[in-house]
Design an enzyme around this catalytic site. Structure first.
Site, PDB file in Angstrom:
ATOM      1  N   ASN A   8      55.459  43.071  11.021  1.00  0.00           N
ATOM      2  CA  ASN A   8      54.001  42.928  11.000  1.00  0.00           C
ATOM      3  C   ASN A   8      53.479  43.935   9.981  1.00  0.00           C
ATOM      4  OD1 ASN A   8      51.266  42.917  11.445  1.00  0.00           O
ATOM      5  ND2 ASN A   8      51.376  43.732  13.542  1.00  0.00           N
ATOM      6  N   LYS A  10      50.541  44.343   9.007  1.00  0.00           N
ATOM      7  CA  LYS A  10      49.156  44.772   9.278  1.00  0.00           C
ATOM      8  C   LYS A  10      48.334  44.674   7.983  1.00  0.00           C
ATOM      9  CE  LYS A  10      50.913  47.359  13.160  1.00  0.00           C
ATOM     10  NZ  LYS A  10      50.754  48.464  14.102  1.00  0.00           N
ATOM     11  N   SER A 202      56.884  51.694  17.255  1.00  0.00           N
ATOM     12  CA  SER A 202      57.712  52.748  16.654  1.00  0.00           C
ATOM     13  C   SER A 202      59.199  52.403  16.605  1.00  0.00           C
ATOM     14  CB  SER A 202      57.483  54.086  17.361  1.00  0.00           C
ATOM     15  OG  SER A 202      56.135  54.509  17.189  1.00  0.00           O
TER      16      SER A 202
END
Ligand code: 13P
Length: 243
Positions: A8, A10, A202
């Site tokens: 992802n 973002k 994470s």
């Protein structure tokens, strides 16, 4: 089932540099074919170019979609538009959407239905806040979100669940392996055997092997460590070999 390693990006990625990462990822996967399925979810502006650059080596996904197919919704992107640009997947209900755009479980369910309508596979994100974990409510929160964010009609083909504890996203903090295993086992009881359950928050090359080795972890949803092809390739190489 084969694991899925999904990136992802973002709100990161511009033109030539992003193109170079997609090219490097494609070359790396060709040189060392992975045990896992790979997916990249770049910003909507890059999907068409990334789809072209990936040359079928891996699919592309959006990061969000509107519930409607078209209409007067300035600034929004529909599932049909993502599909038109070359995407076959879309993330819905990411905690950043729930937080910054006030998306409710009902909104997320409507987006998942929109994804299916367009023929996309939905990755539905759930996960608790730090407060909810400290108060011992994690499993209740996850149950409630699953019940309300995943519409009736979900199948292992049209839906993947991503468990992303909010306090682990972008912080470098992760739950212990026992904590991840506990939540994934709980989700498994609700969604059944065939549905993929990803862990996100994470995940890095250094912790990927341990996390991806856990029972009921069917892959990872990766933010920061998916932006550089070399990091992402190292993480993909840590996927467990499952058939
Ligand atoms: P990080 O991997 O940067 O913690 O982000 C996780 C995430 O939100 C993926 O959707």
């Amino acid at each position: 089932m084969r694991q899925l390693i999904a990136g992802n990006w973002k709100m990161n990625g511009l033109g030539q540099a992003a193109f170079a990462e997609i090219e490097a990822l494609r070359a790396g996967l060709a040189a060392d074919p992975p045990h896992a399925d790979v997916l990249v979810c770049p910003p909507a502006t890059l999907i068409a170019r990334a789809h072209w650059a990936a040359k079928g080596a891996f699919p592309l996904g959006g990061q969000d979609c509107h519930a409607q197919a078209s209409g007067a919704f300035t600034g929004d992107v529909s599932a049909e538009m993502l599909k038109d640009a070359g995407a076959t997947w879309v993330i819905v209900g990411h905690s950043e959407r729930r937080q910054y755009h006030h998306e409710s479980d009902a909104d997320v369910a409507a987006k998942a239905r929109a994804a299916w309508r367009a023929g996309l596979t939905a990755i539905v994100c759930i996960g608790e806040t730090e407060r909810e974990r400290m108060d011992g409510h994690t499993l209740d929160v996850v149950s409630r979100q699953l019940g309300a964010s995943v519409p009736d009609g979900a199948t292992p083909q049209n839906t993947v669940i991503a468990y992303e504890p909010i306090w682990a996203i972008g912080t470098g903090k992760t739950p212990t392996s026992a904590e991840i295993a506990e939540v994934h086992a709980h989700i498994r009881k609700i969604v059944g055997a065939g549905t993929r359950i990803l862990y996100g928050g994470s995940v890095k090359p250094s912790n990927a092997k341990e996390i991806l080795g856990l029972a009921d972890v069917d892959g990872a949803l990766v933010g920061g460590a998916s932006l550089k092809a070399q990091d992402f390739l190292a993480l993909i190489a840590a996927a467990a070999e499952r058939s």
